[in-house]
Design a protein around this motif. Sequence first.
Motif, PDB file in Angstrom:
ATOM      1  N   LEU A   1       0.828  -1.210   0.000  1.00  0.00           N
ATOM      2  CA  LEU A   1       0.000   0.000   0.000  1.00  0.00           C
ATOM      3  C   LEU A   1       0.862   1.260   0.000  1.00  0.00           C
ATOM      4  N   ILE A   2       2.004   1.205   0.689  1.00  0.00           N
ATOM      5  CA  ILE A   2       2.900   2.359   0.702  1.00  0.00           C
ATOM      6  C   ILE A   2       3.492   2.565  -0.681  1.00  0.00           C
ATOM      7  N   GLY A   3       3.862   1.498  -1.337  1.00  0.00           N
ATOM      8  CA  GLY A   3       4.387   1.640  -2.692  1.00  0.00           C
ATOM      9  C   GLY A   3       5.057   0.380  -3.177  1.00  0.00           C
ATOM     10  N   PRO A   4       5.122   0.208  -4.495  1.00  0.00           N
ATOM     11  CA  PRO A   4       5.647  -1.038  -5.069  1.00  0.00           C
ATOM     12  C   PRO A   4       7.129  -1.280  -4.766  1.00  0.00           C
ATOM     13  N   ARG A   5       7.870  -0.223  -4.430  1.00  0.00           N
ATOM     14  CA  ARG A   5       9.299  -0.405  -4.147  1.00  0.00           C
ATOM     15  C   ARG A   5       9.594  -0.434  -2.650  1.00  0.00           C
ATOM     16  N   CYS A   6       8.553  -0.318  -1.825  1.00  0.00           N
ATOM     17  CA  CYS A   6       8.740  -0.269  -0.385  1.00  0.00           C
ATOM     18  C   CYS A   6       9.111  -1.657   0.152  1.00  0.00           C
ATOM     19  N   GLU A   7      10.296  -1.750   0.705  1.00  0.00           N
ATOM     20  CA  GLU A   7      10.743  -2.987   1.334  1.00  0.00           C
ATOM     21  C   GLU A   7      10.818  -2.846   2.847  1.00  0.00           C
ATOM     22  N   LEU A   8      10.887  -1.607   3.312  1.00  0.00           N
ATOM     23  CA  LEU A   8      11.015  -1.325   4.735  1.00  0.00           C
ATOM     24  C   LEU A   8      10.259  -0.040   5.031  1.00  0.00           C
ATOM     25  N   TYR A   9       9.312  -0.107   5.955  1.00  0.00           N
ATOM     26  CA  TYR A   9       8.609   1.122   6.297  1.00  0.00           C
ATOM     27  C   TYR A   9       9.092   1.650   7.642  1.00  0.00           C
TER      28      TYR A   9
END
Length: 142
Positions: free
Chosen positions: A32-40
Amino acid sequence: MKIIRITTENEISVHDFPEGSHHVQNKVLRELIGPRCELYEHVMPNRLYKNLGASNKVGKEKGSYVSMLVDEEGLYHNLEINMAGSYLYETDKHGCAIVGNILIVGEVWERNGIDFCGISDAQFALLYPKLEELTKKARDVK
């Protein structure tokens, strides 16, 4: 229970908090944060509490406390500035912008510590109209 997503295009949307294990929940939150987000990154922006009136006291009632999740590596990925997230984070005071899509999520104090969850109905009713107004103003500025 619901969570709120605000994109870099200042679009606001409501989503169900994901069901399942922490692994499954984290995967959906990152998507949901983004397609490249691996770590929030877990962020507690001052204006979310001071200006919008969100609760900043975590308790045993699910979602009675809210916070923001952002892409930890958003600057590395050259993501666009999130105007609403940057406002909430007080970027105008310190210069560090929030980039990429953001999520407003609930929190709850459980036996093993603090967990993310959906936003309580009371917090949602308080915050959603104010965040909707904030995103509208940000779209008008763009």
